[in-house]
Design a protein around this motif. Structure first.
Motif, short mmCIF file in Angstrom:
data_model
loop_
_atom_site.label_atom_id
_atom_site.label_comp_id
_atom_site.label_asym_id
_atom_site.label_seq_id
_atom_site.Cartn_x
_atom_site.Cartn_y
_atom_site.Cartn_z
N ALA A 50 -9.27 -17.39 10.86
CA ALA A 50 -8.28 -18.41 10.52
C ALA A 50 -8.47 -18.92 9.09
N SER A 51 -9.74 -18.95 8.64
CA SER A 51 -10.02 -19.46 7.29
C SER A 51 -9.46 -18.55 6.20
N MET A 52 -9.17 -17.29 6.55
CA MET A 52 -8.65 -16.35 5.56
C MET A 52 -7.27 -16.78 5.05
N LYS A 53 -6.57 -17.57 5.84
CA LYS A 53 -5.23 -18.00 5.43
C LYS A 53 -5.27 -18.86 4.17
N LYS A 54 -6.46 -19.41 3.86
CA LYS A 54 -6.60 -20.26 2.68
C LYS A 54 -6.78 -19.45 1.41
N LYS A 55 -7.03 -18.16 1.54
CA LYS A 55 -7.21 -17.31 0.37
C LYS A 55 -5.91 -17.21 -0.43
N THR A 56 -6.06 -17.23 -1.73
CA THR A 56 -4.86 -17.15 -2.58
C THR A 56 -4.15 -15.81 -2.44
N SER A 57 -4.91 -14.78 -2.06
CA SER A 57 -4.32 -13.44 -1.95
C SER A 57 -3.90 -13.10 -0.52
N PHE A 58 -3.98 -14.07 0.40
CA PHE A 58 -3.74 -13.77 1.81
C PHE A 58 -2.32 -13.23 2.04
N VAL A 59 -1.32 -13.88 1.45
CA VAL A 59 0.07 -13.44 1.64
C VAL A 59 0.24 -12.02 1.13
N TRP A 60 -0.34 -11.74 -0.04
CA TRP A 60 -0.24 -10.39 -0.58
C TRP A 60 -0.94 -9.37 0.33
N GLU A 61 -2.12 -9.74 0.83
CA GLU A 61 -2.90 -8.82 1.67
C GLU A 61 -2.16 -8.45 2.95
N ILE A 62 -1.58 -9.44 3.63
CA ILE A 62 -0.91 -9.12 4.89
C ILE A 62 0.34 -8.27 4.64
N GLU A 63 1.00 -8.50 3.51
CA GLU A 63 2.16 -7.67 3.19
C GLU A 63 1.72 -6.24 2.88
N PHE A 64 0.60 -6.12 2.18
CA PHE A 64 0.06 -4.78 1.89
C PHE A 64 -0.28 -4.06 3.19
N PHE A 65 -0.93 -4.75 4.12
CA PHE A 65 -1.30 -4.14 5.39
C PHE A 65 -0.05 -3.77 6.20
N ARG A 66 0.93 -4.64 6.24
CA ARG A 66 2.16 -4.34 6.99
C ARG A 66 2.83 -3.08 6.46
N ARG A 67 2.95 -3.03 5.14
CA ARG A 67 3.59 -1.86 4.53
C ARG A 67 2.77 -0.59 4.79
N SER A 68 1.45 -0.71 4.69
CA SER A 68 0.57 0.45 4.89
C SER A 68 0.61 0.94 6.33
N ILE A 69 0.64 0.00 7.27
CA ILE A 69 0.71 0.38 8.69
C ILE A 69 2.02 1.10 8.98
N ARG A 70 3.10 0.60 8.41
CA ARG A 70 4.40 1.26 8.63
C ARG A 70 4.38 2.68 8.06
N ASP A 71 3.78 2.83 6.87
CA ASP A 71 3.70 4.17 6.26
C ASP A 71 2.87 5.11 7.13
N CYS A 72 1.74 4.60 7.63
CA CYS A 72 0.87 5.43 8.47
C CYS A 72 1.55 5.82 9.77
N LEU A 73 2.22 4.85 10.42
CA LEU A 73 2.89 5.13 11.68
C LEU A 73 4.01 6.15 11.51
#
Length: 711
Positions: free
Chosen positions: A454-477
């Motif tokens: 939960a503390s990761m949400k405070k990271k300044t790069s959190f929004v970018w990271e989750i978007e990167f993961f979402r896009r990467s997961i879609r590409d992999c799938l």
């Protein structure tokens, strides 16, 4: 004249005794005690000559005297250099401590005989004795960290280089390295532990100049060792005197660990000296760009550059002795070797341009054959070394314990970026290679997501990271949908233990990708992929519940008749799942399927699906409670009720048998593991319904025969 010849004979005899092979055990007994004693005696005796003899005697025979004593010391040094060097240091300390006391209780007149011998000239003479090529050039400035109590710095600078390396004064250590470099260039033999000493100095010294000098000398000599190893492999006639550094090869495991320790000390990454976040990393071509800075002209290169060179050379030396496969099969070598590669790769994403390019060059020059990549994008996803390193990092605690978390985190993100770029790049055209990259990237994503709290949400790069993961997961799938691993990885994704990762990354990724699952290799589409993923033998309860929740939400939002039809057999089989919560979720999904009866599409198939789902989800029926409490025994009763309660029981029978066959086969061509499991459960339950409900002949003609032929 007679005294001169006698002295020469005595010195010659002593040198012969020192060099006599049969007396080696005597000289080296008690850790070289005799060598130490003679060394100290020779130095102190030489110094005492200039205190006790008259000036004209000294001037007339100074060169002869010097050569005699030098020959003794050289012989002792060749016998045991380490003992000799320590003994020289002891003798110098003894001379300096006694410098103010006239020898043998001498009077002031004794001192007057040598009133022209200043302390500086004394040091110059001792320097000549000890082999300094230019004794008059010794620095004389004082230092607050002197080795001796009341002498100037010249005394410390007289120490043998190997001993001076450990001196408390940084300038003395630096001077020692300069002397060592000159001696090596002149072909003077060094102690076999010199390489370790320089590496230790690089890894522990707090003075940048000293560490950089030690690293520069060590890097150049290790490069020489590597060249010699290659020459020996190629049967070239080369003889390079590198004994002081070749000894490092006897323990490659320790050499790799100590090299990594030096890198960790001077790395800007481990010290947090560079400003970096995953969002700042952009891979383009052969470089990494993210606010890179270059060292200004005129400023000395930091020790980290030498550390990178050394680590790269050590990795190459290991590959000279063992193949990649043998290294990763070796329980002793694989972790140190993998640690070096990981640390080098982590610095490719350094904020310093020189550091990044040096690290990349070392990786690119690894001897792995003609298929070595020149691109960061392709290096990690396809490099056989990096593939093994990634596997160790994700599956071995030993590697994590060996490398600081800052380097591991940087390497993981570099690997994620590299895999993502390769997956979407037109350069990688081979579908099998792309499929392997997608599999590794999914494993990387799964590994990284486990650290999300939960503390990761405070990271300044959190929004970018989750978007990167979402896009990467879609590409992999999308890539995995063309193979047979889609079900397995859907199950793995939904099993992630981090709630933050599932809610922020996995669930949105899967939901947005369902529409793209319209033409998978196994004919699955939409929510059918999710239901089949629940049939995986290793699917956890949490995974199945999460996937079914997504399926229900998706179907309620956008009902699809074809999805419901394809889900009938797998969902009926899941009613026998040992977990009550999963059976309840299946009933909820059938509750959604009931709406198909009100759909504008009024064909027989949609009516049959609606009829089946009503019987499963009927809240007023005793069958619902039976399914919740005992799905395995209740399923045959449910199927009998579905068939017999229908207005067209024949059509329902044919539908169930036909869908069992379709569920088991992949696009009608081959078997689906999850589909076969579901079909087997339903066909077994139909058998228990009895011949009066559905005969063996109908089951054989409708499904059994075709499945048997495909088997």
């Amino acid at each position: 004249g007679k005294d001169k010849f006698k002295a020469d004979r005595d010195v010659s005899f002593l040198v012969d005794m020192i060099n006599e092979p049969s007396l080696a055990s005597l000289w080296n007994a008690n850790f070289g005690a005799l060598i130490a004693a003679v060394t100290v005696k020779a130095i102190t005796s030489y110094d005492n000559i200039y205190k006790t003899q008259t000036k004209w005697i000294i001037e007339s025979s100074s060169t002869v005297i010097l050569n005699r004593y030098k020959s003794i010391l050289e012989a002792l040094s060749l016998n045991s250099k380490s003992v000799h060097d320590l003994s020289v240091a002891f003798a110098l300390r003894k001379l300096t401590q006694n410098q103010s006391t006239p020898p043998n209780g001498g009077s002031s007149s004794d001192t007057k005989k040598n009133d022209d011998i200043t302390q500086q000239t004394r040091m110059e003479r001792l320097a000549s004795l000890l082999g300094h090529t230019n004794p008059t050039s010794l620095p004389t400035q004082s230092s607050s960290n002197e080795l001796f109590n009341h002498d100037n710095q010249s005394a410390a600078l007289l120490l043998p280089p190997r001993v001076a390396l450990e001196n408390a004064d940084a300038s003395v250590r630096l001077h020692a390295i300069t002397r060592l470099n000159k001696s090596i260039e002149d072909g003077v033999a060094q102690g076999i532990d010199l390489g370790r000493a320089l590496l230790r100095r690089l890894a522990t010294d707090d003075d940048v100049s000293v560490a950089n000098a030690a690293g520069t000398l060590l890097a150049s000599q290790l490069k020489g060792v590597l060249d010699q190893e290659k020459a020996m492999r190629n049967d070239d006639d080369r003889h390079v005197s590198l004994m002081a550094f070749e000894s490092l090869m006897t323990d490659l495991d320790s050499l790799a660990k100590e090299s990594l320790s030096a890198m960790v000390k001077w790395s800007p990454i481990t010290k947090g000296h560079d400003s970096w976040s995953p969002s700042s990393l952009v891979l383009k071509g052969n470089t990494t760009k993210h606010n890179s800075k270059k060292i200004s002209p005129g400023i000395a290169s930091p020790p980290i550059l030498m550390c990178l060179n050394i680590c790269g050379t050590v990795a190459k030396l290991m590959l000279e002795h063992e193949s990649i496969e043998d290294i990763f099969d070796d329980e002793i070598l694989k972790i140190p070797f993998a640690s070096l590669i990981l640390a080098l790769a982590a610095h490719v994403s350094s904020g310093d341009q020189d550091v990044s390019s040096t690290a990349l060059k070392e990786l690119q020059n690894l001897p792995i054959g003609d298929d070595a990549s020149n691109s960061v994008t392709n290096l990690i996803p396809t490099h056989p070394v990096d593939i093994n390193v990634l596997s160790l990092l994700m599956n071995s605690d030993a590697l994590s314990a060996n490398v600081p978390i800052s380097l591991r985190n940087r390497y993981l993100w570099l690997a994620l970026h590299a895999h993502s770029s390769s997956l979407t790049s037109s350069i990688v055209s081979d579908s099998a290679v792309k499929h392997d990259i997608a599999l590794r990237m999914m494993d990387l994503i799964l590994y990284q997501m486990e650290f999300y709290k939960a503390s990761m949400k405070k990271k300044t790069s959190f929004v970018w990271e989750i978007e990167f993961f979402r896009r990467s997961i879609r590409d992999c799938l999308s890539v995995l949908a063309e193979g047979t691993n889609l079900d397995r990885y859907m199950s793995k994704l939904s099993s992630v233990t981090s709630v933050v990762a599932f809610e922020s990354i996995v669930k949105p990724s899967i939901s947005s990708q369902l529409e793209a699952f319209s033409n998978t290799s196994n004919g699955l589409a939409g929510i059918v992929v999710l239901v089949h993923s629940c049939l995986q033998s290793k699917a956890s309860k949490q995974s199945a519940l999460r996937l079914l929740d997504v399926a229900i939400e998706s179907f309620d939002t956008s009902p699809n008749v074809n999805d419901a039809i394809s889900c009938i057999i797998p969902t009926l089989s899941l009613l026998t799942h040992p977990e009550k919560d999963i059976r309840e979720s299946i009933i909820r999904l059938h509750d959604s399927f009931q709406s198909l009866g009100n759909n504008s599409r009024k064909d027989d198939t949609s009516e049959i699906v609606s009829h089946i789902s009503k019987n499963v989800a009927d809240k007023t029926s005793f069958m619902r409670s039976s399914l919740l409490m005992d799905g395995s025994n209740a399923l045959p009763h449910l199927l009998s009720q579905i068939i017999l309660a229908s207005d067209a029981p024949g059509s329902v029978r044919e539908f169930l048998i036909e869908k069992c066959k379709e569920c088991a086969l992949i696009g009608g061509a081959g078997f689906s593991i999850s589909g076969s499991r579901a079909a087997a459960v339903v066909l077994s339950a139909l058998e228990k319904c009895g011949e009066s409900v559905i005969s063996l002949q109908k089951r054989w003609d409708g499904a059994g025969k075709n499945l048997f032929e495909k088997f």
